[in-house]
Enzyme design. Structure first.
Site, PDB file in Angstrom:
ATOM      1  N   ASP A  90       0.860  -1.192   0.000  1.00  7.45           N
ATOM      2  CA  ASP A  90       0.000   0.000   0.000  1.00  7.45           C
ATOM      3  C   ASP A  90       0.896   1.243   0.000  1.00  7.45           C
ATOM      4  OD1 ASP A  90      -3.077   0.748   0.662  1.00  7.45           O
ATOM      5  OD2 ASP A  90      -1.719   2.206   1.546  1.00  7.45           O
ATOM      6  N   ILE A  91       0.614   2.188  -0.907  1.00 10.92           N
ATOM      7  CA  ILE A  91       1.409   3.414  -0.978  1.00 10.92           C
ATOM      8  C   ILE A  91       1.132   4.268   0.259  1.00 10.92           C
ATOM      9  CG2 ILE A  91       1.921   5.457  -2.339  1.00 10.92           C
ATOM     10  CD1 ILE A  91       0.884   3.981  -4.793  1.00 10.92           C
TER      11      ILE A  91
ATOM     12  N   GLU B  60      -4.700   2.518  -4.072  1.00  9.52           N
ATOM     13  CA  GLU B  60      -3.248   2.477  -4.042  1.00  9.52           C
ATOM     14  C   GLU B  60      -2.720   1.168  -3.459  1.00  9.52           C
ATOM     15  OE1 GLU B  60      -4.544   4.951  -0.358  1.00  9.52           O
ATOM     16  OE2 GLU B  60      -5.242   4.513  -2.371  1.00  9.52           O
TER      17      GLU B  60
END
Length: 585
Positions: A467-468, A510
């Site tokens: 996950d960004i 994301e």
């Protein structure tokens, strides 16, 4: 005289035989020509029907994929609701703690506790966030109120016995949590001052100890308010969707009562109740959509709308699907006029082709009949040769119509259809298997890859859930277009890092996942770290900086198949809790 008669008889018999042969040959040619014509008609009609079906299936796949993308986004955002709120409260409280601690450290040697307390209260009292709902409070470990901006009359009072609407002693719970672990989250149930009803709503609070004075500080917010914000994000996302050559196509969103919530083309429709809206045939469009979503969980509908340039009508195919948790319906449609025009053109080509075939058959038949009147044997030879040519041609043509091999087709019509079919097949496979924005595998297909990997190597499969970090800040600061560019850059880095050792896909938003086969846990962790460091070091020009990711790693030797994704998600959440930009396994 007898010889002449015999000769005449012989001549008569020969003529009869010739006539018989001629009739047989002529009948055979005629029948063969009719069979040829019938076969041509059947093949081309089948061709048109197949093209119609393929085009329709392609359009349906497009519509369904676009709606599925919005639903995936909505599901992802709604699943993140409480996490988003918790992260926000945690971040805000730490900011306030840093401010308090700075005030304390800068003044502890020169000012009294009372003076420092006043400075801290003045610094925090007017701070608001989350559209003005959020504020900071400070209490002592004995239950005395130090700061309560929304109810300043309670400052200085002891609220140790304060209860929420469910009878929970919230102050006591906060004190117990702070004394035991120093900080953490609590859930309470209160009336929401931002709503007009008298209902009870869930409120999340984060508290943290302030050791110098035996205080603790915190802040909270109502979960339903964050849900409203998430809904607003989804509505804005739907409003931004436009596609097609002239951007005239759009995704629409309305609730179960028929009120239009979003669409990318007609802003004047937003807020309008279309429950009674009818098409030109009297079908109640929104009522049919609502019924289809509630009873069958969505599907396809066809309606007819008036043309803007004349008194005619056009046919539109629509796909709708529900978001039951919010009682919303998401859909999109496509005008089928171009498809119908394409079918009409192909049917006209069929009519011209059949006419040409008839003329060719008649010409060949006439020539063969004329030749057969003088040269029966030659006629028979030619007929045999032509039968062979026709038979071989039809067998060859019949075989070459089926394979999608353009080089093997003899006719332009078939080649064009093969090109169209191959193009549509390629596009359909791409829409089914790849994420439209990033070009890597989509959520559905990467899960298929995961299932195959588990089946092939049940003891040697590694999962990296990524996950960004703080991606919302990218969207908020630079806009969603730059956010999309950032997602594409990250996807490209993930693909280049894992293309020789596994598969990578986008789960939504994301969040990404890598599926690695024939690897150990140690190798999976090593690859995750390689991904994380590659992304951390990569300069993204559109944001003039860098982003980081958090990784959660699991391996099939440690967990059952059904638990792998859940455990990876928990590891990812732990990575974020421990500060982000790290790998947990």
């Amino acid at each position: 005289m007898q010889k002449k008669i015999k000769q005449n008889d012989k001549t008569y018999n020969t003529s009869s035989i010739n006539r018989i042969i001629f009739l047989i040959v002529t009948s055979a040619i005629l029948i063969q020509g009719l069979i040829w014509l019938a076969d041509s008609i059947y093949i081309f009609k089948s061709d048109v029907d197949d093209m119609n079906q393929i085009q329709t299936d392609f359009i349906k796949a497009q519509l369904k994929e676009r709606v599925a993308a919005v639903i995936d986004y909505s599901d992802y955002r709604s699943q993140e609701t409480e996490k988003v709120l918790r992260d926000e409260l945690h971040s805000r409280t730490y900011e306030a703690y840093a401010l308090m601690n700075s005030i304390y450290e800068n003044n502890k040697d020169t000012k009294s506790k009372e003076e420092i307390t006043l400075i801290i209260k003045d610094a925090l009292r007017e701070i608001r966030f989350n559209d003005g709902r959020g504020y900071f409070f400070i209490d002592t470990l004995e239950g005395d109120v130090i700061l309560y901006p929304v109810y300043p009359e309670n400052e200085g009072r002891n609220l140790i016995n304060l209860q929420d609407d469910m009878g929970n002693y919230e102050i006591q719970k906060e004190i117990k949590l702070v004394e035991s672990v120093g900080e953490g989250y609590l859930e309470g149930y209160w009336k929401n001052p931002n709503t007009e009803d008298n209902g009870t709503y869930k409120k999340i609070t984060f508290v943290k100890a302030f050791e110098p004075y035996g205080w603790y500080l915190g802040c909270g917010d109502y979960l339903d308010e964050i849900t409203k914000e998430i809904q607003g994000e989804v509505i804005a996302y739907v409003d931004s969707i436009q596609y097609g050559e002239d951007d005239s196509q759009y995704v629409f969103l309305h609730d179960y009562s028929g009120v239009e919530l979003a669409n990318g083309v007609y802003p004047e429709m937003i807020g309008v109740n279309n429950y009674e809206l009818e098409d030109v045939h009297g079908s109640k469009v929104y009522q049919e959509q609502i019924k289809l979503c509630i009873e069958e969980n969505g599907g396809y509908l066809t309606h007819y709308w008036p043309n803007t340039e004349d008194d005619g009508e056009h046919k539109k195919l629509t796909y709708v699907a529900p978001l039951p948790k919010w009682e919303w319906i998401i859909g999109t449609g496509l005008d089928l006029t171009e498809l119908e025009e394409l079918i009409e053109r192909k049917e006209e080509e069929l009519r011209v082709f059949i006419l040409i075939r008839i003329l060719v058959i008649l010409l060949v038949l006439g020539l063969l009949i004329a030749v057969s009147m003088f040269y029966v044997k030659m006629f028979s030879t030619k007929m045999k040769r032509n039968f062979t040519v026709f038979r071989d041609y039809m067998i060859s043509a019949n075989k070459k119509l089926i394979p999608i091999d353009v080089a093997s087709l003899d006719y332009v019509d078939f080649s064009e259809l093969a090109d169209v079919t191959n193009s549509m097949t390629e596009r359909i496979n791409h829409l089914l298997n790849y994420d439209e924005l990033t070009g890597i595998y989509n959520r559905r297909y990467i899960k298929e890859i995961f299932d195959v990997a588990i089946k092939n190597s049940p003891e040697d499969v590694g999962i990296i859930l990524m996950d960004i970090d703080y991606f919302k800040n990218v969207n908020d600061q630079f806009g969603h277009d730059i956010g999309d560019e950032t997602l594409m850059v990250i996807a490209s880095l993930l693909k280049s890092t894992t293309e020789d050792i596994g598969s990578v896909g986008r789960l939504g938003g994301e969040e990404f996942i890598a599926v690695l086969e024939d690897v150990s846990l140690e190798e999976t962790v090593e690859i995750a770290e390689k991904i994380r460091t590659n992304i951390e070091s990569f300069y993204i020009s559109s944001i003039d900086g860098h982003v980081t990711i958090s990784c959660g790693v699991v391996h099939s030797t440690n967990w059952k198949k059904d638990e792998l994704y859940k455990q990876a998600d928990e590891k990812l959440y732990l990575a974020k809790e421990l500060g982000r930009n790290r790998t947990e396994y």
